[in-house]
Write a protein that holds these residues in place. Sequence first.
Motif, PDB file in Angstrom:
ATOM      1  N   LEU A  70      59.125  41.814  70.868  1.00  0.00           N
ATOM      2  CA  LEU A  70      59.362  40.376  71.000  1.00  0.00           C
ATOM      3  C   LEU A  70      60.311  40.175  72.182  1.00  0.00           C
ATOM      4  O   LEU A  70      61.241  40.960  72.378  1.00  0.00           O
ATOM      5  N   HIS A  71      60.064  39.136  72.948  1.00  0.00           N
ATOM      6  CA  HIS A  71      60.804  38.918  74.201  1.00  0.00           C
ATOM      7  C   HIS A  71      61.359  37.498  74.222  1.00  0.00           C
ATOM      8  O   HIS A  71      60.661  36.544  73.881  1.00  0.00           O
ATOM      9  N   LEU A  72      62.619  37.386  74.608  1.00  0.00           N
ATOM     10  CA  LEU A  72      63.260  36.084  74.809  1.00  0.00           C
ATOM     11  C   LEU A  72      63.826  36.060  76.219  1.00  0.00           C
ATOM     12  O   LEU A  72      64.389  37.062  76.664  1.00  0.00           O
ATOM     13  N   ASN A  73      63.673  34.926  76.899  1.00  0.00           N
ATOM     14  CA  ASN A  73      64.271  34.802  78.218  1.00  0.00           C
ATOM     15  C   ASN A  73      64.816  33.393  78.405  1.00  0.00           C
ATOM     16  O   ASN A  73      64.575  32.517  77.582  1.00  0.00           O
ATOM     17  N   ASN A  74      65.555  33.191  79.489  1.00  0.00           N
ATOM     18  CA  ASN A  74      66.211  31.899  79.697  1.00  0.00           C
ATOM     19  C   ASN A  74      65.374  30.945  80.568  1.00  0.00           C
ATOM     20  O   ASN A  74      65.908  29.987  81.094  1.00  0.00           O
ATOM     21  N   ILE A  75      64.105  31.212  80.682  1.00  0.00           N
ATOM     22  CA  ILE A  75      63.233  30.298  81.442  1.00  0.00           C
ATOM     23  C   ILE A  75      62.657  29.258  80.527  1.00  0.00           C
ATOM     24  O   ILE A  75      62.349  29.489  79.394  1.00  0.00           O
ATOM     25  N   ALA A  79      53.294  46.531  74.874  1.00  0.00           N
ATOM     26  CA  ALA A  79      53.519  45.319  75.655  1.00  0.00           C
ATOM     27  C   ALA A  79      54.128  44.238  74.762  1.00  0.00           C
ATOM     28  O   ALA A  79      54.145  44.362  73.536  1.00  0.00           O
ATOM     29  N   ASN A  80      54.613  43.162  75.378  1.00  0.00           N
ATOM     30  CA  ASN A  80      55.154  42.039  74.620  1.00  0.00           C
ATOM     31  C   ASN A  80      54.093  41.464  73.694  1.00  0.00           C
ATOM     32  O   ASN A  80      52.955  41.253  74.104  1.00  0.00           O
ATOM     33  N   ALA A  81      54.492  41.201  72.459  1.00  0.00           N
ATOM     34  CA  ALA A  81      53.596  40.566  71.503  1.00  0.00           C
ATOM     35  C   ALA A  81      53.814  39.054  71.482  1.00  0.00           C
ATOM     36  O   ALA A  81      52.868  38.284  71.381  1.00  0.00           O
ATOM     37  N   SER A  84      68.995  44.752  66.756  1.00  0.00           N
ATOM     38  CA  SER A  84      69.390  45.468  67.961  1.00  0.00           C
ATOM     39  C   SER A  84      68.366  45.180  69.054  1.00  0.00           C
ATOM     40  O   SER A  84      67.216  44.852  68.773  1.00  0.00           O
ATOM     41  N   PHE A  85      68.820  45.311  70.276  1.00  0.00           N
ATOM     42  CA  PHE A  85      67.991  44.968  71.425  1.00  0.00           C
ATOM     43  C   PHE A  85      67.630  46.215  72.214  1.00  0.00           C
ATOM     44  O   PHE A  85      68.397  47.173  72.270  1.00  0.00           O
ATOM     45  N   GLU A  86      66.477  46.166  72.820  1.00  0.00           N
ATOM     46  CA  GLU A  86      65.987  47.285  73.617  1.00  0.00           C
ATOM     47  C   GLU A  86      66.703  47.314  74.959  1.00  0.00           C
ATOM     48  O   GLU A  86      67.137  46.280  75.467  1.00  0.00           O
ATOM     49  N   HIS A  87      66.818  48.511  75.518  1.00  0.00           N
ATOM     50  CA  HIS A  87      67.389  48.667  76.852  1.00  0.00           C
ATOM     51  C   HIS A  87      66.347  49.375  77.714  1.00  0.00           C
ATOM     52  O   HIS A  87      65.899  50.467  77.371  1.00  0.00           O
TER      53      HIS A  87
END
Length: 124
Positions: free
Chosen positions: A119-124, A61-63, A85-88
């Motif tokens: 690790l997760h990044l989003n535009n919110i 899960a996201n850390a 590199s980014f996950e798909h």
Amino acid sequence: MLKDIDSSAIVAVRDMSRARDFYQNKLGLELTQGDDNVLSFKTGKTTLNVYVSDFAGTSKANAVVWGVGDQLDAIVADLTAKGISFEHYPDMGLDYKDGIHSTNGFKAVWLKDPDGNILHLNNI
């Protein structure tokens, strides 16, 4: 009681030197204190603590999550230039281009640290 108290994120790693390089030099976080067992990085108004553990990278899960707003594309370009590199995740059913998942104005990326923490990044 806890609703009025700041919190911080904590991530387990196996190799502190490798983690320091990744979080400080690749992600660009500011190291505020640390030793051979725990490092603390400033990230916005919070702290990301990294500590040594044999259980590093075992979660699927996201850390850590960052809401980066309209900076997402620029951050992805910067991290890509640093060799990240980014996950798909095709099963999510989102559009995917240049490492970025998107749908209806929402954009998100996932990457892993050297120990496999997500690790997760989003535009919110």
